[in-house]
Design a protein around this motif. Structure first.
Motif: not given
Ligand code: NAP
Length: 341
Positions: A152-160, A182-188, A232-236, A257-261
């Motif tokens: 959630w932090n990587a996709l929603v809080s940080t990358a909106h 979460f991607a499916a929830m947001h229609g991504a 390319g994709v918006d967020n990894v 964004q590449v979210s380093l996790i």
């Protein structure tokens, strides 16, 4: 005489050296909450910690486990937010309440810096607890504090994240499957990789738009580019670490964004900085998230009646088996320990 049990690292690091200890029944202080833990979910971090590969400075004895859900059994006189009978979940960072990460967060990480939740009873500061989404069982809710909040932090809080975005998820472990949901929830649009065709078929049924088998397609970044018509994709959600980061950098769009996790394939590797600079890629470290993020995520989970994906549930005395199952990487989604009925 009431007693409590806890699973602890006492001296040596290994799955076999874990000890099941009788501990003193904790008593809540004036502003504390006593929780009877019902379920705990495992994270790859727990495996690293038990094997002694996480940090050389862990306190011992240490109760393991960061993700627990349970029922309030008693509260101190100064606690008004919770009452006995309430169903609650512990936040990964007990001291990161809101805003950006601060130096107080890391020393309050459950099951690492401080005692964790793989115990029958534990006291919490009420600020480090959140209520369960009503439609979830204790086992389902126990999957949320680390893997789900991180995604959630990587996709929603940080990358909106928004409808029409494309995200790339690596593998089908805990973080990636929450990222997919979460991607499916947001229609991504969600592209997911796995080393198993069977797991990819399951990911499709959860809403993955495209799947790539990284064993059959080792240069998977080329397939990501083909699927996105070279954009390319918006967020990894980069959970692979050193072994996958160079390909993730080739999979993201300019300005993405590449979210380093995670570090599933290792923690250090020489890196070509060219693509990061020339494509203005945002490399964003993500370390779980705050209580505020957890609560926002839970509102969305409740509104969408999202159900976490549980791979298997193990009995309390089968923690070793559960950790070995995680080590085998055969799982899809989360592994849960049932602590009490
Ligand atoms: N920074 C943070 O706050 C944070 C929070 C949570 C987790 N993490 C880290 O993130 C990583 C994942 O954690 P997790 O709990 O989700 O792990 P997990 O549930 O154990 O997931 C592991 C899965 O990753 C996939 N995988 C393994 N090697 C891969 C590779 N080379 N390429 C692509 N996928 C690969 C496999 O899926 P397939 O079988 O489908 O291939 C495997 O089942 C770990 O390193 C963990 O420490 C960090």
């Amino acid at each position: 005489m009431p007693s409590a049990s806890a699973v602890r690292i006492t001296k040596d690091f290994s799955i076999d050296a874990l000890s099941f200890d009788e501990i003193e029944v904790p008593q809540p202080g004036p502003v504390q909450v006593l929780v009877a833990i019902k379920a705990v979910s495992l994270n790859y971090r727990d495996l690293l910690i038990v094997m002694g590969r996480y940090s050389p400075n862990l306190p011992r004895p240490l109760v393991i486990g960061s993700d627990g859900a349970g029922e309030v059994v008693a509260v101190g006189e100064g606690v008004h937010k919770f009452a006995p009978g309430d169903r609650v979940i512990g936040a990964f960072f007990q001291n990161w309440l809101s805003g950006g990460i601060d130096p107080d967060a890391a020393p309050s990480a459950l099951g690492g810096s401080i005692d964790g939740v793989l115990a029958t009873l534990r006291v919490f500061d009420p600020r480090g607890l959140v209520p369960l989404p009503a439609h979830l069982s204790f086992e389902e809710a126990s999957t949320l504090p680390c893997a789900a909040v991180t995604a959630w932090n990587a996709l929603v809080s940080t990358a909106h994240l928004k409808s029409g975005d494309t995200v790339l998820l690596l593998g089908t472990g805990g973080v990636s499957i929450f990222g997919l949901q979460f991607a499916a929830m947001h229609g991504a649009r969600a592209i997911i990789t796995s080393g198993s065709d069977e797991k990819l078929a399951r990911a499709k049924s959860l809403g993955a738009t495209d799947t790539i088998n990284y064993k059959k397609t080792p240069e998977w970044q080329k397939e990501v580019m083909r699927l996105t018509e070279s954009r390319g994709v918006d967020n990894v959600l980069e959970v692979g670490g050193a072994g996958t980061l160079p390909r993730s950098l080739r999979s993201v769009r300019p300005g993405g964004q590449v979210s380093l996790i995670g570090v599933l394939t290792g923690i250090s590797e020489p890196l070509n900085l060219g693509p990061i600079i020339h494509s203005s890629i945002r490399l964003q470290g993500i370390y779980v998230g705050s209580v505020e993020m957890f609560e926002a995520m839970n509102r969305a989970i409740a509104a969408h009646k999202l159900k976490p994906v549980i791979d298997r549930t193990f009995a309390f005395n089968r923690v070793g088996e559960a950790l070995r199952h995680m080590e085998s990487a055969q799982h899809f989604g989360k592994i849960v320990i049932r602590v009490a009925e």
